[in-house]
Design a protein around this motif. Structure first.
Motif, mmCIF file in Angstrom:
data_model
loop_
_atom_site.group_PDB
_atom_site.id
_atom_site.type_symbol
_atom_site.label_atom_id
_atom_site.label_comp_id
_atom_site.label_asym_id
_atom_site.label_seq_id
_atom_site.Cartn_x
_atom_site.Cartn_y
_atom_site.Cartn_z
ATOM 1 N N GLY A 1 -5.474 12.625 8.046
ATOM 2 C CA GLY A 1 -5.466 11.318 7.392
ATOM 3 C C GLY A 1 -6.833 10.684 6.782
ATOM 4 O O GLY A 1 -7.795 11.104 7.645
ATOM 5 N N ILE A 2 -6.867 10.079 6.022
ATOM 6 C CA ILE A 2 -7.947 9.198 5.558
ATOM 7 C C ILE A 2 -7.453 7.830 5.261
ATOM 8 O O ILE A 2 -6.736 7.482 4.692
ATOM 9 C CB ILE A 2 -8.518 9.859 4.086
ATOM 10 C CG1 ILE A 2 -9.136 11.332 4.281
ATOM 11 C CG2 ILE A 2 -9.669 8.953 3.610
ATOM 12 C CD1 ILE A 2 -9.473 11.887 3.079
ATOM 13 N N ASN A 3 -8.373 6.818 5.879
ATOM 14 C CA ASN A 3 -8.258 5.301 6.079
ATOM 15 C C ASN A 3 -9.349 4.567 5.384
ATOM 16 O O ASN A 3 -10.485 5.037 5.761
ATOM 17 C CB ASN A 3 -7.836 4.901 7.256
ATOM 18 C CG ASN A 3 -6.461 5.622 8.063
ATOM 19 O OD1 ASN A 3 -5.353 5.412 7.153
ATOM 20 N ND2 ASN A 3 -6.663 6.162 9.048
ATOM 21 N N GLU A 4 -9.210 3.653 4.374
ATOM 22 C CA GLU A 4 -10.279 2.873 3.933
ATOM 23 C C GLU A 4 -10.302 1.775 4.980
ATOM 24 O O GLU A 4 -9.448 1.456 5.504
ATOM 25 C CB GLU A 4 -9.750 2.393 2.576
ATOM 26 C CG GLU A 4 -10.911 1.611 1.916
ATOM 27 C CD GLU A 4 -10.399 1.086 0.638
ATOM 28 O OE1 GLU A 4 -11.274 0.082 0.054
ATOM 29 O OE2 GLU A 4 -9.251 1.594 0.105
ATOM 30 N N ILE A 5 -11.615 1.448 4.978
ATOM 31 C CA ILE A 5 -12.086 0.429 5.799
ATOM 32 C C ILE A 5 -12.966 -0.380 5.149
ATOM 33 O O ILE A 5 -13.898 -0.044 4.524
ATOM 34 C CB ILE A 5 -13.016 0.958 7.148
ATOM 35 C CG1 ILE A 5 -11.882 1.663 8.028
ATOM 36 C CG2 ILE A 5 -13.266 -0.008 8.075
ATOM 37 C CD1 ILE A 5 -12.465 2.640 9.116
ATOM 38 N N GLN A 6 -12.945 -1.708 5.341
ATOM 39 C CA GLN A 6 -13.636 -2.793 4.698
ATOM 40 C C GLN A 6 -14.155 -3.882 5.584
ATOM 41 O O GLN A 6 -13.255 -4.389 6.196
ATOM 42 C CB GLN A 6 -13.176 -3.347 3.621
ATOM 43 C CG GLN A 6 -13.159 -2.466 2.296
ATOM 44 C CD GLN A 6 -12.494 -3.163 1.135
ATOM 45 O OE1 GLN A 6 -12.360 -4.430 0.926
ATOM 46 N NE2 GLN A 6 -11.880 -2.544 0.044
ATOM 47 N N ASP A 7 -15.223 -4.107 5.834
ATOM 48 C CA ASP A 7 -15.635 -5.192 6.834
ATOM 49 C C ASP A 7 -14.964 -5.041 8.205
ATOM 50 O O ASP A 7 -14.529 -5.932 8.769
ATOM 51 C CB ASP A 7 -15.401 -6.621 6.503
ATOM 52 C CG ASP A 7 -16.031 -6.787 4.824
ATOM 53 O OD1 ASP A 7 -17.148 -6.388 4.803
ATOM 54 O OD2 ASP A 7 -15.629 -7.209 4.044
ATOM 55 N N GLY A 8 -14.904 -3.617 8.529
ATOM 56 C CA GLY A 8 -14.263 -3.558 10.001
ATOM 57 C C GLY A 8 -12.811 -3.586 10.232
ATOM 58 O O GLY A 8 -12.274 -3.664 11.174
ATOM 59 N N TYR A 9 -12.045 -3.554 9.010
ATOM 60 C CA TYR A 9 -10.526 -3.877 8.862
ATOM 61 C C TYR A 9 -10.166 -2.415 8.006
ATOM 62 O O TYR A 9 -10.694 -2.315 7.272
ATOM 63 C CB TYR A 9 -10.059 -4.980 8.290
ATOM 64 C CG TYR A 9 -10.328 -6.272 9.295
ATOM 65 C CD1 TYR A 9 -9.463 -6.597 10.247
ATOM 66 C CD2 TYR A 9 -11.684 -7.078 9.290
ATOM 67 C CE1 TYR A 9 -9.756 -7.646 11.098
ATOM 68 C CE2 TYR A 9 -11.977 -8.033 10.099
ATOM 69 C CZ TYR A 9 -10.834 -8.195 10.925
ATOM 70 O OH TYR A 9 -11.185 -9.351 11.737
#
Length: 64
Positions: free
Chosen positions: A40-48
């Motif tokens: 899978g691929i998960n998006e992360i922004q600012d550690g979330y």
């Protein structure tokens, strides 16, 4: 005989790149080598983690 490598890390891209654009480019690269990708691929922004609706999910630092 084939073998596998497990990838555990993050790839940083420009802010305007969407998850779909990234995943398409990544899969295209993998397939251009005659390889395959499972996972899978998960998006992360600012550690979330970013949820499908665009809101922030749990912190990447939280235990499963």
């Amino acid at each position: 005989m084939r073998k596998e490598f497990e990838i555990n890390g993050c790839i940083e891209v420009q802010a305007e790149i969407t998850e779909d654009e990234f995943s398409n480019a990544f899969i295209q690269f993998v397939e251009s080598k005659g390889w395959s990708f499972g996972g899978g691929i998960n998006e992360i922004q600012d550690g979330y983690y970013i949820l499908p609706d665009g809101s922030k999910g749990k912190s990447v630092l939280e235990d499963e």
